[in-house]
Write an enzyme that holds these catalytic residues in place. Structure first.
Site, PDB file in Angstrom:
ATOM      1  N   TYR A 201      40.575  39.748  49.952  1.00 19.40           N
ATOM      2  CA  TYR A 201      40.992  40.300  48.661  1.00 19.40           C
ATOM      3  C   TYR A 201      41.677  41.636  48.932  1.00 19.40           C
ATOM      4  CZ  TYR A 201      37.832  36.977  46.314  1.00 19.40           C
ATOM      5  OH  TYR A 201      37.200  35.848  45.852  1.00 19.40           O
ATOM      6  N   PRO A 293      39.838  34.330  37.889  1.00 21.99           N
ATOM      7  CA  PRO A 293      39.455  33.717  39.157  1.00 21.99           C
ATOM      8  C   PRO A 293      39.049  34.712  40.239  1.00 21.99           C
ATOM      9  CG  PRO A 293      41.840  33.662  38.883  1.00 21.99           C
ATOM     10  CD  PRO A 293      41.278  34.165  37.594  1.00 21.99           C
ATOM     11  N   LYS A 297      34.151  32.343  40.006  1.00 21.37           N
ATOM     12  CA  LYS A 297      33.000  31.938  39.214  1.00 21.37           C
ATOM     13  C   LYS A 297      33.252  30.768  38.267  1.00 21.37           C
ATOM     14  CE  LYS A 297      30.310  34.765  41.072  1.00 21.37           C
ATOM     15  NZ  LYS A 297      29.666  34.123  42.213  1.00 21.37           N
TER      16      LYS A 297
END
Length: 390
Positions: A201, A293, A297
């Site tokens: 990320y 997103p 989850k």
């Protein structure tokens, strides 16, 4: 036609509920407005919490998952040109996540249902729910031009955000909560090995980026784009160039390019409708809630809804108790709101917001610094990412 539980929607939530009910001896019929080929062709995310993996094993559909799924012990955050790893397994007391595409989950569940000989009616048109606040609900639908009726004890609405189930609840009986974000994710799927073994990320001044995967040979990449952006404006080459700009050098250099298998833009939204029950109708999955997103989850929340709903229905039929049915909405929503909070936090942590001030940008950076330097902060993140208990 008569059944005990009518399930609207043959996505992973509806199929998983049907599989669990069938194995418990509870009759069910699934209605799906699309064809089986269409359902199996939908490309979705696939980071599975430990709890969902355990449920798929309980449902008897984890053979291929256990062989092909990629177990991840950690996850990476990239900012200021540096990569930081969060050790999920260590910080969460041994829990992990498994990368296994939602398309594969759906395929496994559909195949298992066919093997059990349970009824799934695909391409069911004009589905309508009736008498949902009585003891004898029913569903009408049309197949091959013929109108049919399905009588049942309960209806499980697993038909997504745009499905008929939530719309069948009378106006005023539901309260909706929503946040629409001012950006989307431009995603590209490519048959090349992932740039990193675990998800990355990335927070960058140009916007968020994510390096994910579907398998050891198939990668899924995303970059943040304005909400009004159009996918036609992006060639594969332009996408990969932008992705690399937002990644640390060690990750950018490992990105292998290739022709895209799929390219699309997904808007980001947070949404919850409550309560999740009206009479004999229960909402589950995207019919009741949507999450960005960023926190991985969406599919996992659908699975936790199914957990609570299956337990409630089994308790009703096997024990003659309606305690689980009465508690379903409250139990599901308690976990949903925690996942909504986590997804909202992850989204705010990593994206560029056009309206943010310089002060807020500094707060975002400080939050990232704290996350990767504080064991307490990293533990809280890991606990949520691998999945809170059911």
């Amino acid at each position: 036609m008569r059944t005990q539980v009518a399930i609207i929607g043959a996505g992973p939530a509806g199929l998983l509920l049907g599989q669990l009910l069938s194995r418990a001896g509870i009759d069910n019929v699934i209605l799906e407005r699309r064809s089986l080929d269409y359902v199996l062709s939908r490309i979705r995310a696939g980071v599975l919490e430990q709890g969902m993996v355990d449920m798929l094993r309980e449902a008897g559909v984890a053979g291929r998952l256990d062989r092909e799924g990629q177990v991840h012990d950690g996850v990476n955050f990239a900012f200021d040109g540096t990569l930081h790893r969060i050790d999920l397994k260590h910080l969460s007391g041994g829990k992990t996540v498994t990368v296994y595409g939602q398309t594969e989950v759906t395929h496994d569940l559909a195949e298992a249902r066919q093997a059990l000989g349970r009824t799934t009616i695909y391409e069911a048109e004009d589905v309508a729910l009736h008498d949902i606040d009585t003891a004898a609900p029913r569903v009408t639908f049309r197949v091959n031009g013929e109108v049919q009726e399905l009588r049942c004890d309960f209806i499980a609405g697993c038909d997504g955000y745009h499905g008929v189930s939530r719309r069948s609840i009378p106006e005023g009986a539901l309260t909706s909560f929503e946040r629409v974000y001012p950006f989307g994710w431009l995603g590209l799927l490519v048959d090349r090995p992932p740039a990193a073994h675990e998800l990355v990320y990335a927070r960058h001044e140009r916007g968020f980026a994510l390096c994910s995967m579907r398998s050891a040979q198939r990668s899924r990449y995303y970059v943040q784009v304005p909400l009004e952006e159009r996918v036609e404006n992006w060639s594969d080459e332009a996408f990969f160039d932008e992705l690399r700009r937002r990644l640390p050098a060690e990750v950018a250099d490992a990105v292998q390019t290739g022709p895209s298998l799929e390219k699309s833009i997904a808007p980001l939204r947070s949404f919850v409708a409550e309560p999740m029950r009206f009479g004999r109708l229960f909402l589950a999955g995207d019919a009741a809630h949507i999450v960005p997103p960023t926190g991985a989850k969406g599919l996992n929340l659908a699975a936790s809804d199914v957990r609570y709903l299956f337990d409630a229905l089994r308790e009703h039929y096997n024990d003659g108790s309606d305690a689980g049915i009465e508690a379903y909405s409250a139990r599901a929503l308690a976990r949903i709101w925690k996942a909504e909070r986590f997804s909202w936090w992850m989204t705010g942590l990593l994206h560029r917001f056009p309206e943010r001030s310089a002060f807020e940008e500094r707060m975002q950076q400080a939050e990232l610094d704290y996350l990767v330097s504080s064991p307490a902060a990293a533990t809280a993140m890991a606990e949520n990412y691998v999945g809170l208990p059911y």
